[in-house]
Scaffold this active site. Structure first.
Site, short mmCIF file in Angstrom:
data_model
loop_
_atom_site.label_atom_id
_atom_site.label_comp_id
_atom_site.label_asym_id
_atom_site.label_seq_id
_atom_site.Cartn_x
_atom_site.Cartn_y
_atom_site.Cartn_z
N TYR A 27 -18.32 11.95 4.18
CA TYR A 27 -18.76 13.06 5.03
C TYR A 27 -17.63 14.00 5.41
O TYR A 27 -17.87 15.17 5.66
CB TYR A 27 -19.53 12.57 6.26
CG TYR A 27 -18.87 11.50 7.08
CD1 TYR A 27 -17.87 11.80 7.98
CD2 TYR A 27 -19.26 10.17 6.95
CE1 TYR A 27 -17.28 10.83 8.75
CE2 TYR A 27 -18.67 9.19 7.70
CZ TYR A 27 -17.67 9.51 8.60
OH TYR A 27 -17.08 8.54 9.35
N GLU A 32 -21.08 43.05 10.81
CA GLU A 32 -21.08 41.61 10.56
C GLU A 32 -20.09 41.25 9.45
O GLU A 32 -19.40 40.24 9.51
CB GLU A 32 -22.48 41.12 10.16
CG GLU A 32 -23.49 41.21 11.27
CD GLU A 32 -24.86 40.78 10.80
OE1 GLU A 32 -25.31 39.72 11.27
OE2 GLU A 32 -25.47 41.50 9.97
N GLU A 92 -30.54 32.83 4.42
CA GLU A 92 -31.32 32.04 3.47
C GLU A 92 -30.49 31.74 2.22
O GLU A 92 -30.54 30.63 1.68
CB GLU A 92 -32.61 32.78 3.08
CG GLU A 92 -33.64 32.88 4.18
CD GLU A 92 -33.44 34.04 5.14
OE1 GLU A 92 -34.37 34.31 5.93
OE2 GLU A 92 -32.36 34.70 5.13
N LYS A 132 -27.25 31.00 13.44
CA LYS A 132 -26.51 32.25 13.62
C LYS A 132 -26.68 32.67 15.08
O LYS A 132 -27.44 33.57 15.40
CB LYS A 132 -27.04 33.30 12.64
CG LYS A 132 -26.21 34.54 12.53
CD LYS A 132 -26.76 35.44 11.42
CE LYS A 132 -25.93 36.71 11.30
NZ LYS A 132 -26.46 37.59 10.24
#
Length: 116
Positions: A50, A18, A70, A95
Site C-alpha cells: 500500500y 485551476e 472523471e 475536490k
C-alpha cells in the site's frame, strides 16, 4: 484493502485558474483481491504494497492535468488494476475546493472498475 484520505496537489479542472494555481485533491481507493495467499505465507509479494500504491497514486494526481475528475479517477483506477492480484477497484476523487460559488462540503466522483 483500502487507502483513504490520500492528499496531493494537482492542476486538474476546466478553468484556467485551476490549471494555474492548482488545488488539493483527496483520493480514496478500495482494492478487491484475495489476501489469503499473502496471509498464509506472511508474504508481501502476494498482495499489494500500500505504500508503493499510495506513491503511484500521488504521482498521477500531481502529474499531467486533465479537465475532468472523471478522467483522473479512471487513471487512478488503471494504476490500481495494474497490480496483479487486484481484481477490481473502487476509486473516489474528492475536490473539496472546486470552483462552486455556493457553500458546499465536497465534490466527489466515484467509480468502480474491474479487470476485463
Amino acid at each position: 484493502m483500502s487507502v483513504t484520505g490520500l492528499r496531493a496537489r494537482g492542476r486538474h479542472g476546466v478553468l484556467a485558474a485551476e490549471r494555474e494555481l492548482g488545488q488539493e485533491f483527496v483520493v480514496d481507493v478500495t482494492l478487491f483481491l484475495d489476501t489469503a495467499p499473502a496471509a498464509a505465507g506472511d508474504d508481501l509479494s502476494r498482495t499489494v504494497h500500500y505504500g508503493e500504491l499510495a506513491e503511484d497514486l500521488v504521482r498521477v494526481v500531481e502529474g499531467e492535468p486533465v479537465d475532468l475528475i472523471e478522467t483522473l479517477a479512471q487513471r487512478l483506477a488503471d494504476v490500481c488494476l495494474a497490480r496483479e492480484p487486484v481484481l477490481a477497484a473502487e476509486v473516489s476523487v474528492h475536490k473539496p475546493s472546486a470552483p462552486i460559488p455556493l457553500p458546499f462540503d465536497d465534490v466527489i466522483v466515484a467509480i468502480t472498475r474491474s479487470r476485463a
